[in-house]
Design an enzyme around this catalytic site. Structure first.
Site, short mmCIF file in Angstrom:
data_model
loop_
_atom_site.label_atom_id
_atom_site.label_comp_id
_atom_site.label_asym_id
_atom_site.label_seq_id
_atom_site.Cartn_x
_atom_site.Cartn_y
_atom_site.Cartn_z
N ASN A 9 0.86 -1.18 0.00
CA ASN A 9 0.00 0.00 0.00
C ASN A 9 0.89 1.23 0.00
OD1 ASN A 9 -1.90 2.02 0.41
ND2 ASN A 9 -2.23 1.51 2.56
N LYS A 11 -0.03 4.28 -0.20
CA LYS A 11 -0.66 5.45 0.43
C LYS A 11 -0.49 6.67 -0.50
CE LYS A 11 -0.02 3.31 4.90
NZ LYS A 11 0.18 3.49 6.36
N HIS A 96 -9.28 0.95 5.38
CA HIS A 96 -7.97 1.11 6.01
C HIS A 96 -8.12 2.04 7.21
CE1 HIS A 96 -3.82 2.42 6.65
NE2 HIS A 96 -3.43 1.33 6.01
N GLU A 98 -6.61 4.48 8.27
CA GLU A 98 -6.51 5.91 7.98
C GLU A 98 -7.80 6.45 7.40
OE1 GLU A 98 -1.73 5.36 7.30
OE2 GLU A 98 -3.06 5.62 5.56
N GLU A 165 -5.03 -5.14 10.77
CA GLU A 165 -3.98 -4.15 10.98
C GLU A 165 -4.18 -3.49 12.33
OE1 GLU A 165 -4.31 -1.12 7.93
OE2 GLU A 165 -6.35 -0.69 8.54
N GLY A 171 2.94 2.17 10.89
CA GLY A 171 3.87 3.28 10.73
C GLY A 171 4.62 3.66 12.00
N SER A 208 3.66 -2.48 10.24
CA SER A 208 5.13 -2.46 10.28
C SER A 208 5.74 -3.80 9.87
CB SER A 208 5.62 -2.04 11.66
OG SER A 208 5.22 -0.71 11.96
#
Length: 248
Positions: A9, A11, A96, A98, A165, A171, A208
């Site tokens: 991904n 992003k 996701h 985010e 996730e 991240g 990660s």
């Protein structure tokens, strides 16, 4: 056996020239990756066409990071499932963390996206996961279970991929231990079992993921692949993840 899937991904990174440079280095390496694994990249919308063109005739699949669940209409700035089909997309991320955190997307809306993608033959990768606060409160499994049930309402589950996730690991450099990840993946598969043929559904781990932890993660019985963020931006590191050596 569930076929492993390694998905990158990107992003909001990489322009069209960046995409060309990445794939010029990455695609020749794909022949070294075992043929029994699927490799996917999800670039930004504006780089999808470039990626699809360059990946033609190779084992690399190209996906999208998001979609709006309508065929067309007055939805300024959005991209429809039919547009993704036209672009050559095979997979699409849904939910996701985010998107949930920054754009307020909720499970009912995400379920609309899943249904809309399936109607046009694109495989949704439905992302679920708990925050650090929810994990510390002992709510991790219940939160994730509800996300799975709500996101897949009315859906043939064998047509989707699920990605777990843990939000606290995205991240941050932190990774759930392989045992902790396996525990949640097993819990997700139990939830899926009430909805259909759970043993046929691929569940990816995201958070990660790197070359030095992918083999241990993939050795777990209910981890079927990875959703890779930052490490997918470098062709060498993403190749190393895709070409992990199976344990035992």
């Amino acid at each position: 056996m569930r076929r492993p899937l390694i998905a990158g991904n990107w992003k909001m990174f990489k322009t069209n020239p960046d995409t060309s440079v990445f794939l010029a280095e990455f695609l020749p390496k794909l022949s070294d990756v075992p043929s029994g694994r699927d490799v996917l990249l999800c670039p930004p919308f504006l780089s999808i066409a470039r990626a699809v063109g360059l990946a033609a005739g190779t084992p690399l699949c190209v996906g999208a990071q998001n979609v709006y669940p309508k065929e067309n209409g007055a939805f300024t700035g959005e991209v429809s499932p039919l547009m993704l089909v036209d672009a050559g997309v095979k997979y699409c991320l849904v939910g996701h963390s985010e998107r949930r955190a920054y754009f307020g997307e909720v499970d009912t809306f995400l379920n609309e996206k899943v249904r809309a993608l399936l109607e046009v033959g694109i495989t949704p990768i439905v992302c679920v996961g708990e925050t650090l606060e929810q994990r510390e409160a002992g709510q991790a499994e219940s939160v994730v279970a509800e996300q799975v049930r709500a996101g897949l309402t009315g859906v043939a589950i064998t047509s989707v991929v699920v990605a777990y996730e843990p939000v606290w690991a995205i991240g941050t450099g932190k990774t759930a231990s392989a045992a902790d990840a396996q525990q949640m993946h097993a819990s997700i598969r139990t939830v899926l079992a009430a909805l259909g043929e759970a043993e046929l559904v691929r569940i990816l781990y995201g958070g990660s993921v790197k070359a030095d932890n992918i083999a241990e993660l993939m050795a777990m019985p209910d981890i079927d692949g990875a959703l890779v963020g930052g490490a997918s931006l470098d062709p060498s590191s993403f190749y190393a993840i895709c070409n992990y050596v199976e344990k035992g």
